[in-house]
Motif scaffolding. Structure first.
Motif, PDB file in Angstrom:
ATOM      1  N   ALA A 904      -6.284  -1.861   5.571  1.00  0.00           N
ATOM      2  CA  ALA A 904      -6.341  -0.438   6.016  1.00  0.00           C
ATOM      3  C   ALA A 904      -5.096  -0.359   7.103  1.00  0.00           C
ATOM      4  O   ALA A 904      -4.958  -1.528   7.857  1.00  0.00           O
ATOM      5  CB  ALA A 904      -7.701   0.017   6.239  1.00  0.00           C
ATOM      6  N   GLY A 905      -4.464   0.518   7.429  1.00  0.00           N
ATOM      7  CA  GLY A 905      -3.628   0.752   8.322  1.00  0.00           C
ATOM      8  C   GLY A 905      -4.175   1.392   9.475  1.00  0.00           C
ATOM      9  O   GLY A 905      -5.494   1.698   9.642  1.00  0.00           O
ATOM     10  N   SER A 906      -3.465   1.552  10.466  1.00  0.00           N
ATOM     11  CA  SER A 906      -3.985   2.053  11.782  1.00  0.00           C
ATOM     12  C   SER A 906      -3.903   3.760  11.855  1.00  0.00           C
ATOM     13  O   SER A 906      -2.683   4.147  11.284  1.00  0.00           O
ATOM     14  CB  SER A 906      -3.544   1.646  12.949  1.00  0.00           C
ATOM     15  N   GLU A 908      -3.357   7.461  12.661  1.00  0.00           N
ATOM     16  CA  GLU A 908      -2.329   8.156  13.802  1.00  0.00           C
ATOM     17  C   GLU A 908      -3.262   8.402  14.992  1.00  0.00           C
ATOM     18  O   GLU A 908      -2.478   8.204  15.982  1.00  0.00           O
ATOM     19  CB  GLU A 908      -1.838   9.515  13.108  1.00  0.00           C
ATOM     20  N   LEU A 962      -8.443  18.465   5.145  1.00  0.00           N
ATOM     21  CA  LEU A 962      -7.877  19.133   4.074  1.00  0.00           C
ATOM     22  C   LEU A 962      -8.781  18.516   2.861  1.00  0.00           C
ATOM     23  O   LEU A 962      -8.671  17.542   2.261  1.00  0.00           O
ATOM     24  CB  LEU A 962      -6.413  18.354   3.989  1.00  0.00           C
ATOM     25  N   LEU A 971      -9.469  14.994   3.208  1.00  0.00           N
ATOM     26  CA  LEU A 971      -8.541  14.159   4.040  1.00  0.00           C
ATOM     27  C   LEU A 971      -8.443  14.631   5.345  1.00  0.00           C
ATOM     28  O   LEU A 971      -8.166  15.558   5.687  1.00  0.00           O
ATOM     29  CB  LEU A 971      -7.187  14.372   3.358  1.00  0.00           C
ATOM     30  N   ASN A 973      -6.347  14.940   8.693  1.00  0.00           N
ATOM     31  CA  ASN A 973      -4.989  14.940   9.088  1.00  0.00           C
ATOM     32  C   ASN A 973      -5.037  15.035  10.707  1.00  0.00           C
ATOM     33  O   ASN A 973      -5.952  15.722  11.277  1.00  0.00           O
ATOM     34  CB  ASN A 973      -4.020  15.822   8.603  1.00  0.00           C
ATOM     35  N   ARG A 976      -0.635  17.596  15.758  1.00  0.00           N
ATOM     36  CA  ARG A 976       0.374  17.018  16.772  1.00  0.00           C
ATOM     37  C   ARG A 976       0.884  18.156  17.553  1.00  0.00           C
ATOM     38  O   ARG A 976       1.019  19.495  17.338  1.00  0.00           O
ATOM     39  CB  ARG A 976       1.731  16.726  16.194  1.00  0.00           C
TER      40      ARG A 976
ATOM     41  N   GLN B 143      -4.554   9.591  -2.576  1.00  0.00           N
ATOM     42  CA  GLN B 143      -5.654  10.004  -1.360  1.00  0.00           C
ATOM     43  C   GLN B 143      -6.235   8.804  -0.671  1.00  0.00           C
ATOM     44  O   GLN B 143      -6.620   8.881   0.452  1.00  0.00           O
ATOM     45  CB  GLN B 143      -6.807  11.039  -2.178  1.00  0.00           C
ATOM     46  N   LEU B 146      -4.226   7.211   1.764  1.00  0.00           N
ATOM     47  CA  LEU B 146      -4.287   8.264   2.984  1.00  0.00           C
ATOM     48  C   LEU B 146      -5.385   7.981   3.871  1.00  0.00           C
ATOM     49  O   LEU B 146      -5.362   7.899   4.929  1.00  0.00           O
ATOM     50  CB  LEU B 146      -3.924   9.547   2.543  1.00  0.00           C
ATOM     51  N   GLN B 147      -6.484   7.600   3.052  1.00  0.00           N
ATOM     52  CA  GLN B 147      -7.851   7.694   3.764  1.00  0.00           C
ATOM     53  C   GLN B 147      -7.863   6.381   4.612  1.00  0.00           C
ATOM     54  O   GLN B 147      -8.502   5.941   5.483  1.00  0.00           O
ATOM     55  CB  GLN B 147      -9.035   7.678   2.700  1.00  0.00           C
ATOM     56  N   LYS B 148      -7.136   5.207   3.845  1.00  0.00           N
ATOM     57  CA  LYS B 148      -7.276   3.929   4.385  1.00  0.00           C
ATOM     58  C   LYS B 148      -5.842   3.779   5.451  1.00  0.00           C
ATOM     59  O   LYS B 148      -5.734   2.923   6.071  1.00  0.00           O
ATOM     60  CB  LYS B 148      -6.720   2.906   3.313  1.00  0.00           C
ATOM     61  N   ASN B 149      -5.231   5.173   5.914  1.00  0.00           N
ATOM     62  CA  ASN B 149      -4.106   5.195   6.560  1.00  0.00           C
ATOM     63  C   ASN B 149      -2.964   4.383   6.355  1.00  0.00           C
ATOM     64  O   ASN B 149      -2.264   3.858   7.107  1.00  0.00           O
ATOM     65  CB  ASN B 149      -4.688   4.865   8.202  1.00  0.00           C
ATOM     66  N   ARG B 150      -2.851   4.030   5.128  1.00  0.00           N
ATOM     67  CA  ARG B 150      -1.628   3.499   4.386  1.00  0.00           C
ATOM     68  C   ARG B 150      -0.700   4.468   4.017  1.00  0.00           C
ATOM     69  O   ARG B 150      -0.178   4.600   2.845  1.00  0.00           O
ATOM     70  CB  ARG B 150      -2.194   2.388   3.379  1.00  0.00           C
ATOM     71  N   LEU B 153       2.297   3.260   1.767  1.00  0.00           N
ATOM     72  CA  LEU B 153       1.864   2.954   0.408  1.00  0.00           C
ATOM     73  C   LEU B 153       1.595   4.326  -0.267  1.00  0.00           C
ATOM     74  O   LEU B 153       2.353   4.586  -1.715  1.00  0.00           O
ATOM     75  CB  LEU B 153       0.636   2.134   0.204  1.00  0.00           C
ATOM     76  N   TRP B 177      -0.179  16.507   0.527  1.00  0.00           N
ATOM     77  CA  TRP B 177      -1.157  15.680   1.315  1.00  0.00           C
ATOM     78  C   TRP B 177      -0.431  14.582   2.187  1.00  0.00           C
ATOM     79  O   TRP B 177      -0.644  14.553   3.543  1.00  0.00           O
ATOM     80  CB  TRP B 177      -2.184  14.977   0.388  1.00  0.00           C
ATOM     81  N   ARG B 181       0.541  14.095   6.548  1.00  0.00           N
ATOM     82  CA  ARG B 181       0.341  13.070   7.538  1.00  0.00           C
ATOM     83  C   ARG B 181       1.656  12.745   8.040  1.00  0.00           C
ATOM     84  O   ARG B 181       1.674  12.293   9.383  1.00  0.00           O
ATOM     85  CB  ARG B 181      -0.014  11.664   6.515  1.00  0.00           C
TER      86      ARG B 181
END
Lengths: 1218, 297
Positions: A904-906, A908, A962, A971, A973, A976, B143, B146-150, B153, B177, B181
């Motif tokens: 997983a990324g970090s 926002e 979302l 999702l 978001n 900002r 999706q 995005l949920q993994k904040n990637r 990708l 979507w 982000r």
């Protein structure tokens, strides 16, 4: 060059061969002289034949209208020239003289002259006023085919089958026939010397130039309207252009293209074009400067014989084997698009301009489209995209092209588009902010393209699609010759279809709910789902339409601006002297483009349609307003109202009693009807009124009518039915009086008055009847007296058996006392509106007046309060506000480089905390620990509990949800405040209740509660402000200063309010007064309340409070000081008056009864915790955040003002701006 | 021919589904479809019914048929089970199907959904990546990323799909979507897509209205967002996402959001907004205890 497209035929007639044509200079008329000896007068606009003139014998070849007089001239193969009046519709006289066919005839533009050319090889000039031949010009040695005056100078040009074109100087003729005073002796000499006579000694008209160049006979020749140019057409199939100077003339160039004899030619009156017509069945258009062919219009079967131009407007006519056609070379409708308050349009020289409806100013040229299409083809449509600020322009050139160009931010002259995207297409319109649709009629496809001009999808429209229009979001209106389709782009199918013939334009209403479909003669209004609402037919061609904001469609025909309501009611708004294209209506102004593509404003009177609209919507206030403020009353509106079933409203307008009566009867308004009937007093009216009133059950009106009409019988019966016996007996009396026995009998019958009846019978010697009556009612005495009187005995009479005697019914209900209850609706809504409106008005006035007196002072102070804030607001406005972003298009994204494989990324939210040293950004990112650390370091925050609501508020605002794939959670978001930022190292979260919001909302609420004496609320609000500022961010250094000001102010108020609240907590007035300790403390606190630096009007309140308390406790000295301070502050006069009075009172005895710790002359602050003075010079501690001051002993405690920070702990200072 | 392509039979029902118009999907007339499209259409309808909260009925309906021959229906039954809260059972079914019929697109998509919903992102991705040009799968993958904040990708996935699927609805949605982000001008582009869907009567749904509102919120257009959300709530007063976003909007606008919090609590007590908030509530209390004043007054 392309062939035959683009000609716009406006009118065609069927007849025998047309040889001569003339346009009327003002009216939409054209004269056509035929080979069959007839001259026709057509109205080409209506397409009707107005008149026929048949006096010539044989073909008529030349005709011309007089410029100003109701005259025309014709010349024919009967050698005759005839002058006609089209008013009296007859030939006025004939000019004889030519010895062969007359080919052309033309009036002079100012002199009463006619020039004619004839096969007798002469050109003749005639005076039509004295009907004489002025001059015969000889020289041509073959048929003279054409001769024309120069439009300004004293020249004639002629063409002949002798292959030459001749230019003649006729200045001599003019001099000879003008007033002799103008000629001096020198002139005469000069003239005698200058003019060499021709071989016949003729000096009136001399050949100036002979132009030779045609190889065959020349059929036509014409001067250029302004330049020294001549154009000629000849049997050598050439069109030749000639130029002349003062002294010579020469051939300039030749236009080649006709492949048969060229029969006519002319210069375009306004553009650098030459038009020619020939027996090769073509009309050709040439570029005057390049002598290249621009257009060719081909006709299947008819050879052209003549061509003519309208002197003013852009119209031409050509005569051929089977009649005449009137045509235009190009569309004159300027391409335009309206977005909100701006009109975008394309001028005649192909520049995009805009026009601001609000300021009424034209922009400079935004963009030049000179390079689009061919130079002689104007763009057809323009579609505007506000999101991208781009326009999509279509042009019919080259089989249809479109071009997508961005408008520059500000126009500064004719800029060539920097980059444009173009393609083939007949129609192109924006369908979404990032999509446009292009119709290609030749292969019948519609392409949906994105802004980079790539086709994203494409489909086949319904068969025969001729045009497309915007159809609401995601939809297209597809126009075929017989129907309109609403097409869903996403689903690729027609969702609705409506059969309307020949729709040419679609105009959407401002709210997008309705569209007007315009065809040549019809307006059809449809809803956005393509359901027909109404349709109307116009005999005159419909040119354009626009909606007003209230949902009224204004449309223009060739000569009118008209309106139509949604229900189809329509009417004329004003007449037009020239064709215009409506683009917008606002109030009394109609904005339009004229044919020169100039924005113009037409004044209209919208009263009528607004009134009708108000009527339809039953908006009576609006109607009332219109009635009161405009002169609408006219017969038409009355009959309209009547027709539409609103007689009660019509009634309000009518003055004429007869009409009023009719309307009143119609709407059942008896009061008005009675009033008018009384005024007019005619039996007929009373009769009608009685009938109507009877139907209503209004018997008192009926009674009055019958009285007026002297309908005694009816009246009696009315009294009977209403049970009004007293009146009935009076009727009986009247009947007796009148000697009307029938009536008397009737009344007696109604009343049951047997005696009266018997009496009456006796009076008229009807003893048998009297006897019978008496007998029947058992009145034996009466029976006997009758018998006596008649001298008969009972035995002599043969009596029938009697039934029950008649007894008239007894009234059960005294109906006569009141009318029947009538329908409530008999009083019209409108009248009610009228009444209530009037009352409403008067009430409002009163209220306003009352306001003016009572609350003015308060308002003034309140206003003063807000004034300063308002200014600040304006300064601050614009920060942290989302804007429509049209930033640079950036390919690719900021890519946080990391391994492609899973993990997983970090989020926002994590980035926010990384990106910012502000506590608020950490809070928004959910990193509460670090936020607390920051606050602790910055301002020594230790007690976070009060900040919890603010923490959660900021955190809650940071994320949206979302809905995406079904079955999965939404999702998340991150919202900002840096809306335009894409660099992930710079993005920052949105902050609810920013500084601006706090200043304009919370702060004002705080002030309000101060004013309203709701101090607990105020305290809460100001502490809330402190907490909100503590967890906040601003956009600039100057705003940091503002935030500091806000903190200081909120802090002062908090201290002030808590002092006063502490005073009130001491106990009720009695308890305080009884306890000297408490009283002293109370007086001190009231004095301290005046110390914090709060807004002046609020300080006045504190001072007033302190002053009054001091007065009550006989602390006159203190009171005096408060009064003085109040006076020094100024402000509301009532307060000042109070202060002045107190001052006067105190000055008599400036002593304090209770000694308090309050030195009015010393400088000091108040300790926020103990509410005691901190005199200047003594040591104190501070709260690092809000700046409240404390005695040193409070160091290390939690600040009571912000309730968050530790007193005396000095941090690095609050950070609000990155 | 791909039945989901622009000319295909299933384009409309498929679009309805992804536009969140579930009722339209259920009401869609499937009688005229060619036989090979009947099953996919039925799966869509069943999925729509699950989305409409009729998971129990769906489960009952497919239970009998979900044998060996119909992995699709088995996948649907797993989805329904998942919706009914029987996550373990659902995951088990899917894991079985992934072994036996992992190449079936329906199994991939529904399996991916179930696995992701159960928190097994890696397994979900592994299953989905076996797809052969299925846009549904692509959208799901996006999706999940995005949920993994990637975001990186996700961007790649969309860009790849854009190359072969152009202007199809799902690609547009997935791109939007991602756009929400990425921010910047992508907000506006996403807004265009959602607005177009939400404002056209044929495609409008609560889902698209809420999406439009979210885009507007990100663009800082509070009033417009409010209007869209009000519109959505008028259509379906109990739509949790609309309530949640309206709540956020109210907070941003400085208005009191307590009432909305309560109604969200009522509609969906498990909503991420609420669970998240409760978590942060505790976090705050815990963090706040670390500090106290030197002297207590």
């Amino acid at each position: 060059m392309q062939a035959s497209s683009g000609m716009l035929t406006k009118f065609e007639s069927k007849s025998s061969r047309a040889k001569g044509i003339a346009f009327h200079p003002k009216r939409p008329w054209i004269l056509v002289s035929l080979h069959s000896s007839t001259i026709q007068l057509w109205d080409y606009r209506m397409g009707t034949l107005i008149d026929r003139f048949e006096e010539h014998d044989g073909p008529v070849r030349g005709v011309d209208f007089h410029k100003t007089q109701p005259l025309f001239v014709s010349g024919g193969d009967d050698y005759k020239i005839k002058v006609w009046s089209y008013q009296t519709r007859r030939c006025l006289f004939t000019l004889n003289g030519h010895l062969d066919y007359v080919r052309t005839v033309f009036f002079h533009h100012e002199l009463p002259w006619i020039v004619s050319a004839s096969d007798d090889q002469t050109i003749r000039i005639w005076n039509w006023q004295n009907r004489s031949l002025l001059c015969t010009m000889t020289g041509h040695n073959h048929y003279a085919m054409c001769a024309q005056f120069h439009p300004k100078e004293d020249l004639v040009v002629s063409a002949s089958l002798d292959q030459s074109v001749r230019v003649w100087d006729i200045s001599g003729l003019r001099k000879k026939h003008s007033a002799p005073t103008s000629m001096s002796f020198e002139d005469q000499v000069a003239r005698a010397n200058a003019n060499q006579t021709d071989m016949f000694g003729n000096t009136d008209a001399v050949v100036k130039f002979v132009l030779e160049g045609h190889d065959r006979g020349v059929n036509w020749v014409a001067f250029h309207p302004t330049m020294p140019l001549i154009v000629s057409a000849g049997d050598d199939r050439l069109i030749k252009l000639w130029r002349m100077s003062e002294t010579k003339a020469w051939e300039v160039d030749t236009c080649r293209g006709h492949f048969q004899n060229a029969s006519g030619c002319l210069f375009h009156p306004h553009q650098d074009l030459i038009l020619s017509a020939g027996e090769d069945k073509t009309i050709r258009v040439w570029d005057l400067n390049k002598r290249t062919a621009v257009h060719t219009f081909k006709r299947e079967n008819d050879r052209f014989w003549v061509i003519a131009a309208h002197p003013e407007i852009n119209l031409f006519a050509a005569g051929h084997d089977n009649g005449v056609m009137v045509f235009k070379l190009e569309r004159e409708r300027p391409a335009s698009a309206v977005y909100q308050n701006t009109l975008f349009y394309i001028t005649k020289d192909k520049c995009v301009k805009s026009y601001d409806f609000q300021k009424n100013v034209e922009s400079p040229t935004l963009l030049s489209l000179k390079k689009l299409g061919s130079p002689w083809v104007p763009p057809r449509t323009v579609s505007y995209n506000p999101a991208e600020r781009s326009v999509l322009v279509t042009s019919p050139a080259d089989g249809g092209t479109y071009e997508l160009v961005n408008l520059p931010r500000d126009g500064s002259g004719a800029i060539e588009p920097a980059e444009s995207k173009r393609g083939q297409g007949n129609s192109a319109i924006f369908v979404a902010r990032n999509r446009f649709a292009v119709l290609n009629t030749s292969n019948q496809t519609v392409d949906i393209k994105d802004l980079t001009n790539n086709t994203t999808r494409s489909f086949k429209p319904p068969v025969g699609t001729s045009d497309i229009y915007f159809g609401g979001t995601g939809n297209l209106l597809i126009i075929t010759p017989t129907a309109v389709h609403l097409y869903d782009i996403q689903q690729k199918k027609t969702t609705a279809e409506l059969a309307v013939n020949g729709v040419k334009y679609v105009v959407w209403s401002n709210d997008g709910l309705y569209a007007a479909l315009l065809s040549k003669h019809n307006v059809t209004i449809v809803t956005k789902t393509l359901e027909q609402v109404s349709t109307l037919h116009e005999t005159i061609r419909i040119k354009s339409a626009t909606w007003d904001d209230a949902g009224v469609l204004l449309y223009s025909t060739l000569n009118h601006v008209k309106y139509t309501l949604l229900n189809g009611d329509n009417g004329i708004v004003r007449t037009l002297d020239q064709t215009v294209y409506l683009v917008r209506v606002k109030g009394r102004n109609v904005y339009c483009l004229d044919r020169a593509a100039k924005p113009r404003i037409l004044q209209i009177d919208p009263t009528e349609y607004r009134f009708k609209l108000a009527l339809v919507k039953r908006n009576y206030e609006e109607m009332l307003h219109i009635i009161q403020n405009s002169s609408l009353v006219g017969q038409s509106i009355i009959s309209y109202l009547q027709k539409k079933g609103y007689p009660e409203i019509a009634l309000q307008f009518v003055q004429d009693p007869a009409t009023r009566f009719e309307l009143a009867i119609e709407c059942g308004n008896l009061d008005v009807a009675v009033e008018v009937a009384k005024e007019l007093d005619r039996p007929k009216l009373w009769t009608r009124l009685s009938t109507e009133a009877l139907a209503h059950g209004n018997h008192s009106v009926v009674e009055m009518c019958y009285q007026k009409l002297k309908h005694f019988d009816k009246l009696s019966f009315l009294y009977l039915t209403t049970g009004d016996n007293s009146k009935l007996s009076r009727m009986a009396k009247i009947a007796e009086h009148r000697g009307d026995f029938t009536s008397r009998f009737q009344n007696a019958l109604y009343l049951g008055e047997v005696e009266d009846r018997i009496q009456m019978f006796k009076e008229i010697d009807l003893y048998p009847l009297a006897y019978m009556t008496a007998k029947a009612h058992g009145l034996e005495e009466e029976v006997q007296s009758i018998l006596e009187a008649t001298g008969l005995t009972e035995d002599q009479l043969n009596l029938p058996t009697f039934g029950e005697p008649l007894t008239p019914p007894k009234p059960v209900v005294p109906t006569y006392q009141a009318n029947w209850p009538t329908k409530a609706t008999s009083q019209s809504f409108f009248e009610k509106a009228l009444l209530s409106q009037v009352e409403g008005l008067s009430l409002e006035d009163d209220a306003a007046a009352a306001n003016g007196l009572g609350e003015a002072e308060e308002e003034v102070t309140a206003k003063r309060d807000t004034l300063g804030e308002a200014e600040e607001d304006e300064d601050a406005a614009g920060w942290d506000m989302g804007e429509d972003i049209v930033a640079e298009v950036e390919e690719g994204f900021v890519n946080v480089e990391s391994a492609d494989a899973g993990g997983a990324g970090s989020s926002e939210a994590d980035l926010w905390a990384r990106n910012s040293p502000l506590a608020v950004d950490h809070v928004a990112g959910g990193s509460f620990e670090t936020a607390m650390q920051l606050l602790n370091r910055q301002v020594g925050a230790v007690n976070f509990a009060p900040l919890k609501p603010r923490f959660l508020e900021v955190y809650q605002a940071s994320k949206t949800y979302l809905p995406a794939s079904a079955g999965l959670p939404p999702l998340v978001n991150y919202v900002r405040r840096t809306v335009e930022e894409t660099d992930l190292r710079k993005v920052l979260p949105v902050i609810p209740r920013d500084l601006e919001y706090l200043a304009s909302n919370d702060l004002q609420r705080g002030y309000d509660s101060m004013k309203a004496n709701r101090l607990e609320d105020g305290l809460r609000i100001f502490k809330g402000i402190l907490h909100a500022v503590l967890i906040n961010a601003v956009g600039s250094d100057s705003e940091v200063a503002e935030a500091k000001k806000l903190i200081a102010s909120a802090s002062e108020y908090t201290v002030a309010m808590s002092i006063e609240l502490a005073r009130r907590a001491l106990g009720s007035t009695e308890t305080v007064n009884q306890n000297p300790q408490l009283l002293k403390r109370s007086l001190e606190l009231s004095a301290y309340f005046t110390i914090p630096k709060i807004e002046v009007p609020h300080r006045q309140l504190a001072l007033l409070n302190a002053m009054n308390l001091a007065m009550r406790s006989k602390n006159y000295n203190s009171a005096l000081s408060f009064a003085n301070r109040m006076l020094a502050n100024g402000g509301a006069s009532r307060l000042l008056e109070n202060a002045r009075r107190t001052k006067a009172q105190c000055e008599r005895n400036p002593n304090d009864a209770v000694e308090i710790e309050f030195d009015q002359f010393a400088e000091f602050d108040i300790c926020a915790a103990s509410h005691t003075p901190i005199y200047s010079g003594t040591a104190y501690e501070e709260c690092a955040f809000d700046g409240s001051k404390y005695h040193t002993k409070y160091k290390g405690t939690v600040c009571v003002v912000c309730e968050v920070c530790e007193v005396g702990k000095h941090g690095s200072g609050l950070k609000l701006f990155v | 021919m791909d039945p989901y392509s622009a000319e295909g039979e299933l384009i409309n029902i498929h679009n309805h589904f992804h536009q969140g118009q579930y009722q339209e999907v259920v009401d869609f007339d499937v009688s005229s479809l060619s036989p090979e499209n009947a099953l996919p259409a039925r799966v869509l309808q069943l999925r729509a019914r699950v989305a409409l909260g009729q998971a129990e009925d769906v489960l009952a309906e497919v239970q009998g048929e979900a044998g060996e021959g119909a992995p699709e229906l088995a996948a649907v039954s797993a989805l329904a089970a998942q919706a009914l809260g029987k996550a373990d059972e659902a995951v088990e079914t899917i894991e079985g199907l992934a072994q036996s019929a992992g190449d079936n697109p329906t199994v991939q998509v529904l399996g991916g959904t179930v696995l992701q919903a159960a928190g097994k992102s890696e397994e979900a991705l592994a299953l989905l990546e076996r797809h052969q040009g299925s846009l549904d799968a692509v959208a799901l993958i996006v999706q999940i990323y995005l949920q993994k904040n990637r975001n990186d990708l996700a961007v790649k996935e969309v860009a790849a799909a854009r190359r072969w699927a152009q202007d199809s609805l799902l690609v547009n949605l997935a791109e939007s979507w991602v756009g929400l982000r990425l921010g910047g001008e992508k907000y506006q582009q996403a807004f265009y897509v959602f607005e177009e869907l939400a404002q056209a009567p044929a495609t409008s749904s609560v889902q698209s209205l809420v999406s439009q509102a979210v885009a507007e919120l990100h663009l800082g257009r509070i009033e417009e967002a409010q209007a869209a959300l009000d519109q959505a709530l008028k259509k379906e007063p109990g739509y949790a996402e609309a309530i949640a976003n309206l709540l956020v909007l109210n907070v941003i606008a400085g208005k009191n959001a307590e009432e909305l919090t309560n109604s969200l609590q009522k509609v969906n007590p498990e909503h991420p907004f609420l669970t998240d908030l409760a978590e942060k509530n505790d976090l705050f209390d815990k963090a706040a205890t670390k500090y106290k004043a030197k002297v207590t007054a």
